[in-house]
Design a protein around this motif. Structure first.
Motif, PDB file in Angstrom:
ATOM      1  N   TYR A   1       0.835  -1.215   0.000  1.00  0.00           N
ATOM      2  CA  TYR A   1       0.000   0.000   0.000  1.00  0.00           C
ATOM      3  C   TYR A   1       0.867   1.261   0.000  1.00  0.00           C
ATOM      4  O   TYR A   1       0.532   2.261  -0.644  1.00  0.00           O
ATOM      5  N   GLU A   2       1.972   1.216   0.752  1.00  0.00           N
ATOM      6  CA  GLU A   2       2.864   2.381   0.804  1.00  0.00           C
ATOM      7  C   GLU A   2       3.529   2.640  -0.548  1.00  0.00           C
ATOM      8  O   GLU A   2       3.724   3.781  -0.951  1.00  0.00           O
ATOM      9  N   LEU A   3       3.849   1.569  -1.264  1.00  0.00           N
ATOM     10  CA  LEU A   3       4.532   1.690  -2.549  1.00  0.00           C
ATOM     11  C   LEU A   3       3.588   2.042  -3.689  1.00  0.00           C
ATOM     12  O   LEU A   3       3.919   2.847  -4.562  1.00  0.00           O
ATOM     13  N   HIS A   4       2.418   1.413  -3.708  1.00  0.00           N
ATOM     14  CA  HIS A   4       1.545   1.480  -4.873  1.00  0.00           C
ATOM     15  C   HIS A   4       0.228   2.211  -4.620  1.00  0.00           C
ATOM     16  O   HIS A   4      -0.587   2.341  -5.534  1.00  0.00           O
ATOM     17  N   GLY A   5       0.037   2.689  -3.399  1.00  0.00           N
ATOM     18  CA  GLY A   5      -1.259   3.239  -3.040  1.00  0.00           C
ATOM     19  C   GLY A   5      -2.187   2.118  -2.601  1.00  0.00           C
ATOM     20  O   GLY A   5      -1.932   0.934  -2.851  1.00  0.00           O
ATOM     21  N   VAL A   6      -3.273   2.485  -1.953  1.00  0.00           N
ATOM     22  CA  VAL A   6      -4.218   1.481  -1.442  1.00  0.00           C
ATOM     23  C   VAL A   6      -5.024   0.908  -2.600  1.00  0.00           C
ATOM     24  O   VAL A   6      -5.628   1.648  -3.378  1.00  0.00           O
ATOM     25  N   PHE A   7      -5.024  -0.407  -2.725  1.00  0.00           N
ATOM     26  CA  PHE A   7      -5.804  -1.080  -3.762  1.00  0.00           C
ATOM     27  C   PHE A   7      -6.758  -2.082  -3.109  1.00  0.00           C
ATOM     28  O   PHE A   7      -6.484  -2.599  -2.015  1.00  0.00           O
ATOM     29  N   PRO A   8      -7.897  -2.369  -3.740  1.00  0.00           N
ATOM     30  CA  PRO A   8      -8.829  -3.355  -3.181  1.00  0.00           C
ATOM     31  C   PRO A   8      -8.114  -4.687  -2.968  1.00  0.00           C
ATOM     32  O   PRO A   8      -7.279  -5.087  -3.793  1.00  0.00           O
ATOM     33  N   THR A   9      -8.442  -5.374  -1.876  1.00  0.00           N
ATOM     34  CA  THR A   9      -7.712  -6.592  -1.516  1.00  0.00           C
ATOM     35  C   THR A   9      -8.663  -7.673  -1.023  1.00  0.00           C
ATOM     36  O   THR A   9      -9.528  -7.414  -0.185  1.00  0.00           O
ATOM     37  N   VAL A  10      -8.470  -8.883  -1.565  1.00  0.00           N
ATOM     38  CA  VAL A  10      -9.303 -10.038  -1.210  1.00  0.00           C
ATOM     39  C   VAL A  10      -8.554 -10.955  -0.251  1.00  0.00           C
ATOM     40  O   VAL A  10      -7.387 -11.282  -0.484  1.00  0.00           O
ATOM     41  N   LEU A  11      -9.236 -11.382   0.798  1.00  0.00           N
ATOM     42  CA  LEU A  11      -8.741 -12.458   1.649  1.00  0.00           C
ATOM     43  C   LEU A  11      -9.138 -13.783   1.008  1.00  0.00           C
ATOM     44  O   LEU A  11     -10.321 -14.048   0.789  1.00  0.00           O
ATOM     45  N   GLU A  12      -8.151 -14.622   0.711  1.00  0.00           N
ATOM     46  CA  GLU A  12      -8.430 -15.945   0.146  1.00  0.00           C
ATOM     47  C   GLU A  12      -8.412 -16.996   1.257  1.00  0.00           C
ATOM     48  O   GLU A  12      -7.473 -17.074   2.045  1.00  0.00           O
TER      49      GLU A  12
ATOM     50  N   HIS B   1      -8.189  -2.050   8.128  1.00  0.00           N
ATOM     51  CA  HIS B   1      -7.382  -1.229   9.041  1.00  0.00           C
ATOM     52  C   HIS B   1      -6.086  -0.787   8.367  1.00  0.00           C
ATOM     53  O   HIS B   1      -5.703   0.397   8.450  1.00  0.00           O
ATOM     54  N   LEU B   2      -5.400  -1.712   7.700  1.00  0.00           N
ATOM     55  CA  LEU B   2      -4.164  -1.364   7.010  1.00  0.00           C
ATOM     56  C   LEU B   2      -4.422  -0.359   5.892  1.00  0.00           C
ATOM     57  O   LEU B   2      -3.618   0.558   5.664  1.00  0.00           O
ATOM     58  N   GLN B   3      -5.544  -0.509   5.213  1.00  0.00           N
ATOM     59  CA  GLN B   3      -5.880   0.431   4.139  1.00  0.00           C
ATOM     60  C   GLN B   3      -6.121   1.833   4.695  1.00  0.00           C
ATOM     61  O   GLN B   3      -5.635   2.822   4.122  1.00  0.00           O
ATOM     62  N   LYS B   4      -6.838   1.921   5.788  1.00  0.00           N
ATOM     63  CA  LYS B   4      -7.100   3.233   6.399  1.00  0.00           C
ATOM     64  C   LYS B   4      -5.805   3.865   6.901  1.00  0.00           C
ATOM     65  O   LYS B   4      -5.586   5.077   6.738  1.00  0.00           O
ATOM     66  N   THR B   5      -4.939   3.052   7.508  1.00  0.00           N
ATOM     67  CA  THR B   5      -3.665   3.556   8.009  1.00  0.00           C
ATOM     68  C   THR B   5      -2.805   4.093   6.869  1.00  0.00           C
ATOM     69  O   THR B   5      -2.215   5.183   6.968  1.00  0.00           O
ATOM     70  N   ALA B   6      -2.746   3.337   5.767  1.00  0.00           N
ATOM     71  CA  ALA B   6      -1.945   3.762   4.615  1.00  0.00           C
ATOM     72  C   ALA B   6      -2.527   5.008   3.962  1.00  0.00           C
ATOM     73  O   ALA B   6      -1.779   5.915   3.563  1.00  0.00           O
ATOM     74  N   SER B   7      -3.841   5.094   3.896  1.00  0.00           N
ATOM     75  CA  SER B   7      -4.488   6.279   3.305  1.00  0.00           C
ATOM     76  C   SER B   7      -4.217   7.510   4.146  1.00  0.00           C
ATOM     77  O   SER B   7      -3.944   8.602   3.625  1.00  0.00           O
ATOM     78  N   SER B   8      -4.311   7.354   5.473  1.00  0.00           N
ATOM     79  CA  SER B   8      -4.048   8.480   6.374  1.00  0.00           C
ATOM     80  C   SER B   8      -2.602   8.943   6.282  1.00  0.00           C
ATOM     81  O   SER B   8      -2.315  10.160   6.271  1.00  0.00           O
ATOM     82  N   ALA B   9      -1.676   7.987   6.199  1.00  0.00           N
ATOM     83  CA  ALA B   9      -0.256   8.346   6.093  1.00  0.00           C
ATOM     84  C   ALA B   9       0.020   9.073   4.789  1.00  0.00           C
ATOM     85  O   ALA B   9       0.790  10.034   4.754  1.00  0.00           O
ATOM     86  N   SER B  10      -0.619   8.623   3.719  1.00  0.00           N
ATOM     87  CA  SER B  10      -0.430   9.260   2.419  1.00  0.00           C
ATOM     88  C   SER B  10      -0.966  10.679   2.423  1.00  0.00           C
ATOM     89  O   SER B  10      -0.339  11.606   1.891  1.00  0.00           O
ATOM     90  N   LEU B  11      -2.129  10.864   3.049  1.00  0.00           N
ATOM     91  CA  LEU B  11      -2.730  12.196   3.143  1.00  0.00           C
ATOM     92  C   LEU B  11      -1.847  13.132   3.959  1.00  0.00           C
ATOM     93  O   LEU B  11      -1.654  14.313   3.597  1.00  0.00           O
ATOM     94  N   SER B  12      -1.290  12.629   5.048  1.00  0.00           N
ATOM     95  CA  SER B  12      -0.420  13.457   5.900  1.00  0.00           C
ATOM     96  C   SER B  12       0.811  13.907   5.133  1.00  0.00           C
ATOM     97  O   SER B  12       1.275  15.047   5.280  1.00  0.00           O
ATOM     98  N   LYS B  13       1.378  13.002   4.305  1.00  0.00           N
ATOM     99  CA  LYS B  13       2.562  13.362   3.513  1.00  0.00           C
ATOM    100  C   LYS B  13       2.227  14.460   2.519  1.00  0.00           C
ATOM    101  O   LYS B  13       3.025  15.388   2.301  1.00  0.00           O
ATOM    102  N   ARG B  14       1.051  14.364   1.883  1.00  0.00           N
ATOM    103  CA  ARG B  14       0.669  15.365   0.890  1.00  0.00           C
ATOM    104  C   ARG B  14       0.427  16.730   1.532  1.00  0.00           C
ATOM    105  O   ARG B  14       0.658  17.766   0.914  1.00  0.00           O
ATOM    106  N   GLN B  15      -0.033  16.713   2.778  1.00  0.00           N
ATOM    107  CA  GLN B  15      -0.345  17.967   3.468  1.00  0.00           C
ATOM    108  C   GLN B  15       0.871  18.590   4.135  1.00  0.00           C
ATOM    109  O   GLN B  15       0.839  19.753   4.502  1.00  0.00           O
ATOM    110  N   ALA B  16       1.923  17.786   4.278  1.00  0.00           N
ATOM    111  CA  ALA B  16       3.142  18.292   4.958  1.00  0.00           C
ATOM    112  C   ALA B  16       3.893  19.306   4.102  1.00  0.00           C
ATOM    113  O   ALA B  16       3.860  19.270   2.894  1.00  0.00           O
TER     114      ALA B  16
END
Length: 282
Positions: free
Chosen positions: A236-247, A267-282
Motif C-alpha cells: 500500500y505504501e509503494l503502490h497506493g491502497v488497492f482493493p484486496t481479497v482475503l483468500e 485497518h491497514l488500508q485506512k492507516t496507509a491512506s491516512s499516512a499518504s494524506l499526511s505526507k501530501r499535506q506536509a
C-alpha cells in the motif's frame, strides 16, 4: 454498456458453503470474489442466490481454468461462456493465474510457465485473444511456483514483460510474493517495488503452509502470518491502497473469524491512506 459497481476496500471469496452464514445484505464486506467455473454450471436456486448478491454488491471474478500459458489451443467456447457470465452479472474484472493447468487434458494444478522469451510471446498472444473475446482487460495474477524449468529470465522480468506487451492488468498476490521469495531466495520488497502501480487492479492475501524454513506452500488454508501482513502494508505504501481479497479455500473457519482478517485489511488500508494524506499535506 457495462457499468460495474465501484471496487474498493476489502473483500472475500464467496463460496457456496458459506451461504448458510451470510446473505446479500451481510455487512463488513466491501466486495466479493467468485470463480466463474464454480457458478456457471449451477442453475435454479444457486443462480437466483448469486443474482441477489451481484445486484447488491460489487464483484470480481477470479478464474481457475483459463490456462493462459498452455501449449494447447485456447478454449474459445469456455472464454465465451465467461464473457456471458461477466455480462450477465455486470462484472468488469476477470482475473486469472499467470500459469497453465492443461496440456493433453486438465492437470488439476497450476504449473509454472517457463521464464523464456518464447513463452512471453506465446502468453501475450493468448492474452490479447482473450481480451478481444471478453471485451475487457484480462487481469493476471503473479503465482506461486516451486520449479522454474528452462529459466532464461527472472520471475520479475517475465511478469513485467507480459504486463507491458499484452497491455493487460495485474492482480497482485502478496502472499505469493512472500512464498516465492523464501522458496527461490529473492528479496520480496524489491520484487514488490518493481511491479507497475498503474497496472494493479486489486490484490490477494492468504495463509500458507510451512513445509520447512526454506519451503513454503501456498495453500489458502491458514491464517495470514505477520510478515505477509507487513508486506501488504508495504504494498500500500509503494503502490497506493488497492482493493484486496482475503483468500481462504479450505479449513474455512466461521464467518466471524474470517471477518477479523477482512477488518485487518481495512485497518491497514485506512492507516496507509491516512499516512499518504499526511505526507501530501506536509
Amino acid at each position: 454498456m457495462l457499468v460495474a459497481k465501484p471496487l474498493s476496500g476489502a473483500g472475500l471469496g464467496l463460496r457456496r458453503e458459506m451461504l448458510k452464514q451470510i446473505s446479500p445484505h451481510t455487512k463488513g464486506m466491501d466486495f466479493w470474489e467468485i470463480a466463474p467455473e464454480n457458478w456457471i454450471p449451477m442453475g435454479g436456486r444457486y443462480q437466483k442466490i448469486l443474482r441477489q448478491f451481484t445486484e447488491r454488491n460489487s464483484f470480481v471474478c477470479h478464474g481457475l481454468s483459463l490456462s493462459i500459458g498452455s501449449p494447447e489451443p485456447l478454449d474459445i467456447d469456455f472464454v465465451k461462456s465467461v464473457k456471458h457470465f461477466l455480462d450477465e452479472h455486470n462484472i468488469l474484472f476477470y482475473s486469472e493465474h499467470l500459469s497453465y493447468c492443461s496440456g493433453e487434458g486438465h492437470l488439476y494444478d497450476l504449473m509454472p510457465i517457463p521464464f523464456t522469451e518464447e513463452a512471453v510471446k506465446h502468453v501475450v498472444q493468448r492474452v490479447k485473444q482473450v481480451q478481444d473475446i471478453i471485451e475487457r482487460p484480462l487481469v493476471l495474477e503473479n503465482v506461486s511456483y516451486y520449479a522454474a524449468p528452462g529459466q532464461q529470465m527472472s520471475e520479475q522480468e517475465f511478469t513485467l514483460n507480459i504486463l507491458k506487451d499484452a497491455d493487460c492488468l495485474m492482480l497482485l498476490d502478496v502472499n505469493n510474493i512472500y512464498v516465492n521469495s523464501i522458496n527461490h531466495n529473492y528479496d520480496a520488497g524489491q520484487f514488490l517495488a518493481a511491479m507497475p502501480s498503474d497496472k494493479i487492479v486489486y490484490g490477494h492475501i492468504a495463509g500458507h503452509y510451512d513445509e520447512a524454513d526454506d519451503l513454503k506452500v501456498d495453500t489458502h488454508g491458514a491464517d495470514v502470518i505477520e510478515p505477509v501482513w507487513q508486506l501488504l502494508q508495504q504494498a500500500y505504501e509503494l503502490h497506493g491502497v488497492f482493493p484486496t481479497v482475503l483468500e481462504r479455500d479450505f479449513n474455512i473457519p466461521p464467518m466471524a473469524e474470517l471477518l477479523v482478517e477482512v477488518e485487518h485489511i481495512q485497518h491497514l488500508q485506512k492507516t496507509a491512506s491516512s499516512a499518504s494524506l499526511s505526507k501530501r499535506q506536509a
